[in-house]
Design an enzyme around this catalytic site. Structure first.
Site, PDB file in Angstrom:
ATOM      1  N   GLU A 200      45.973  39.029  36.396  1.00  7.04           N
ATOM      2  CA  GLU A 200      45.122  38.110  36.922  1.00  7.04           C
ATOM      3  C   GLU A 200      43.520  38.419  36.973  1.00  7.04           C
ATOM      4  OE1 GLU A 200      47.756  35.988  40.139  1.00  7.04           O
ATOM      5  OE2 GLU A 200      46.141  37.042  41.053  1.00  7.04           O
ATOM      6  N   ARG A 292      60.840  31.494  52.682  1.00  8.88           N
ATOM      7  CA  ARG A 292      61.319  32.097  53.796  1.00  8.88           C
ATOM      8  C   ARG A 292      60.548  31.943  54.955  1.00  8.88           C
ATOM      9  NH1 ARG A 292      58.061  36.222  54.631  1.00  8.88           N
ATOM     10  NH2 ARG A 292      57.160  37.489  52.553  1.00  8.88           N
TER      11      ARG A 292
HETATM   12  P1  ADP Z   1      52.230  40.286  48.007  1.00  9.32           P
HETATM   13  O1  ADP Z   1      53.370  39.630  47.576  1.00  9.32           O
HETATM   14  O2  ADP Z   1      52.392  41.927  47.866  1.00  9.32           O
HETATM   15  O3  ADP Z   1      51.781  40.052  49.407  1.00  9.32           O
HETATM   16  P2  ADP Z   1      50.106  38.751  47.138  1.00  9.32           P
HETATM   17  O4  ADP Z   1      50.169  38.250  45.735  1.00  9.32           O
HETATM   18  O5  ADP Z   1      50.586  37.787  48.353  1.00  9.32           O
HETATM   19  O6  ADP Z   1      50.925  40.100  47.173  1.00  9.32           O
HETATM   20  O7  ADP Z   1      48.485  39.253  47.440  1.00  9.32           O
HETATM   21  C1  ADP Z   1      48.324  40.199  48.635  1.00  9.32           C
HETATM   22  C2  ADP Z   1      46.985  40.301  48.647  1.00  9.32           C
HETATM   23  O8  ADP Z   1      46.531  40.896  47.677  1.00  9.32           O
HETATM   24  C3  ADP Z   1      45.938  39.070  48.852  1.00  9.32           C
HETATM   25  O9  ADP Z   1      46.192  38.271  50.164  1.00  9.32           O
HETATM   26  C4  ADP Z   1      44.826  39.509  48.499  1.00  9.32           C
HETATM   27  O10 ADP Z   1      44.176  40.195  49.385  1.00  9.32           O
HETATM   28  C5  ADP Z   1      45.081  40.349  47.302  1.00  9.32           C
HETATM   29  N1  ADP Z   1      45.275  39.788  45.882  1.00  9.32           N
HETATM   30  C6  ADP Z   1      46.218  39.496  45.323  1.00  9.32           C
HETATM   31  N2  ADP Z   1      45.735  38.849  44.177  1.00  9.32           N
HETATM   32  C7  ADP Z   1      44.531  38.977  44.239  1.00  9.32           C
HETATM   33  C8  ADP Z   1      43.558  38.439  43.220  1.00  9.32           C
HETATM   34  N3  ADP Z   1      43.832  37.867  41.995  1.00  9.32           N
HETATM   35  N4  ADP Z   1      42.214  38.628  43.447  1.00  9.32           N
HETATM   36  C9  ADP Z   1      41.896  39.459  44.564  1.00  9.32           C
HETATM   37  N5  ADP Z   1      42.727  39.660  45.580  1.00  9.32           N
HETATM   38  C10 ADP Z   1      43.915  39.517  45.307  1.00  9.32           C
END
Ligand code: ADP
Length: 460
Positions: A200, A292
């Protein structure tokens, strides 16, 4: 009618479910590993069955033992909490096959929304904006590089099965990409037994905003506003708030509409969360769904005045969700601090051990959800979160003062916790502005905020 609920979890969330069941007149059956016998969730449940040794793989993740415990204890429903088996579609299917109600969405929904790549595809089909990136999992480095070059750097490589901030790597250039790609694959394989990754665009300094959803089996879906979970360490949340100060009404309306649309697109039943990143221009992007209950559900409960865990149980019981969108409104400002057994000065390394003195804060607008007490031994096998301190007040300013006051009252001796760090954050002028992004903790350590108040003294 659900009579008895087996709680396939431990710690504060297991206790939270016990309490909700009790208020609804449902019996509770706790399961526990050998080291968790003294945990409050075991002591407060109506019955408890030991399901194996300490490592989760031999107890809390052992589906056959949990299902046998349900049969032995005559439970007709299973609440999975968060983590462990909460987003395991095979376990949800096994529950169905045993005629036990899995308290959560259908296995199909979990399968679709639990995988980040599939969930992105659902969002794209529903016309909900996603972060620019690959539409499928990336098979090899060459393919990843081609996509990364097309998106433009920096990019983030993420595990399809990801969770808990694991398996995520940032690449700032073509040269760095190969190494980060391989590391992400390896981390994903190790953490989730699934090396599938995708790429991404890396959004610089975003806000993490998520919307709480409730849906019943009759297709009625509402949202309960947003939470701001930007204050994170190692991609994991530390302090959460509801509502999000920086969102204006127009953006809030657009995002909540997108969240409900997505929940409808996957015929969502139960409590769930749609997570988004918002950039500095106010563009928002869906990143994942948590099918969840979440750790931070409590700030929504306090801000909106709705008991989400009871609604999970009532929905699973076949009841109609009687909440109407037009009547749901934010009543208070709520903040949650995660109390982790960690040393925040040593890169948040876990600090399990014995709590030799414990005194929890109280008073108006203060809530503590925790399974620990004085004399409790924190085992080293599980997540380092040992409790949650939640406050609510009429305004954000008052909530911050209340949180600071409550943190000063909170005494946990014998181990390191995140309490001192949270106290400093409450006094940080930058936090007080409300414009906190996911970079906050990193920059916080470059500034120094000296605490101006002492922990309250109590008789020992
Ligand atoms: P997980 O499922 O491991 O918690 P997430 O997809 O919810 O992962 O992402 C967790 C955190 O990682 C986000 O809150 C953000 O801080 C960072 N993050 C995830 N994707 C991006 C992105 N495309 N750009 C910047 N930060 C990201």
């Amino acid at each position: 009618m659900i009579r008895k609920v087996l709680i396939a979890n431990r710690g504060e969330i297991a206790l939270r479910v016990v309490r909700a069941c009790r208020e609804l007149g449902m019996k509770t059956l706790a399961v526990y590993s050998e080291v968790d016998e003294q945990s409050l969730h075991v002591q407060l449940a109506d019955e408890a069955i030991c399901i194996g040794p300490a490592p989760a793989i031999q107890s809390y993740l052992k589906t056959d033992r949990i299902l046998s415990a349900a049969e032995l204890g005559d439970a007709d429903a299973i609440h999975p909490g968060y983590g462990f088996l909460a987003e395991n579609p095979t376990f949800a299917e096994q529950c169905d096959a045993c005629n036990i109600k899995f308290i959560g969405p259908s296995s199909n929904t979990i399968r679709k929304m639990g995988d980040k790549v599939l969930a992105r595809q659902v969002a794209i089909r529903a016309n909900v904006p996603t972060v620019p990136g690959s539409e499928d999992t990336i098979l090899d480095e060459k393919m990843g590089l081609k996509i990364a070059n097309a998106i433009g750097y920096p990019v983030i490589i993420k595990a399809a099965a990801g969770g808990g901030g694991k398996g995520m790597r940032i690449a700032h250039s073509t040269v760095a990409f190969s190494k980060e790609f391989r590391t992400a694959q390896m981390e994903a394989e190790k953490a989730f037994n699934n090396g599938a990754v995708y790429v991404e665009k890396y959004i610089e300094e975003p806000h993490h905003i998520e919307f709480q959803i409730l849906g019943d089996r009759y297709g009625h879906i509402v949202h309960l506003g947003e939470r701001d979970c930007s204050l994170q360490r190692k991609y994991q949340k530390l302090i959460e708030e509801a509502p999000a100060t920086f969102l204006n009404d127009a953006l809030r309306a657009k995002m909540s509409k997108a969240a409900v649309k997505l929940a409808k697109a996957c015929e969502y039943e139960g409590a769930g969360t749609l997570e988004f990143l918002v950039d500095k221009h106010g563009n928002f992007y869906f990143i994942e769904m948590n099918a969840r209950i979440q750790v931070e559900h409590t700030v929504t409960e306090e801000a909106m005045g709705v008991d989400l865990v009871k609604w999970q149980l009532r929905i699973a019981n076949g009841e109609h969700l009687t909440l109407e969108q037009k009547n749901i409104r934010c009543r208070r400002h709520a903040i949650e601090c995660r109390i982790n057994a960690e040393d925040s000065e040593k890169n948040f390394v876990p600090c399990p051990g014995n709590i030799n003195l414990y005194y929890a804060p109280g008073g108006y607008g203060v809530r503590v959800d925790s399974h620990v007490y004085g004399g409790y031994d924190i085992p080293p096998y599980y997540d380092s979160m040992i409790g949650k301190l939640i406050v609510s007040a009429d305004t954000r300013e008052e909530a911050i003062e209340r949180m600071h006051r409550a943190l000063n009252e909170y005494i946990i001796r014998g181990i390191k916790t995140t309490i001192p760090l949270c106290k400093k954050i409450m006094q940080d002028p930058s936090f007080r502005t409300g414009n906190v992004t996911t970079k906050y903790v990193e920059t916080f350590f470059n500034r120094t905020v000296e605490p101006n108040s002492e922990t309250i003294k109590i008789h020992e």
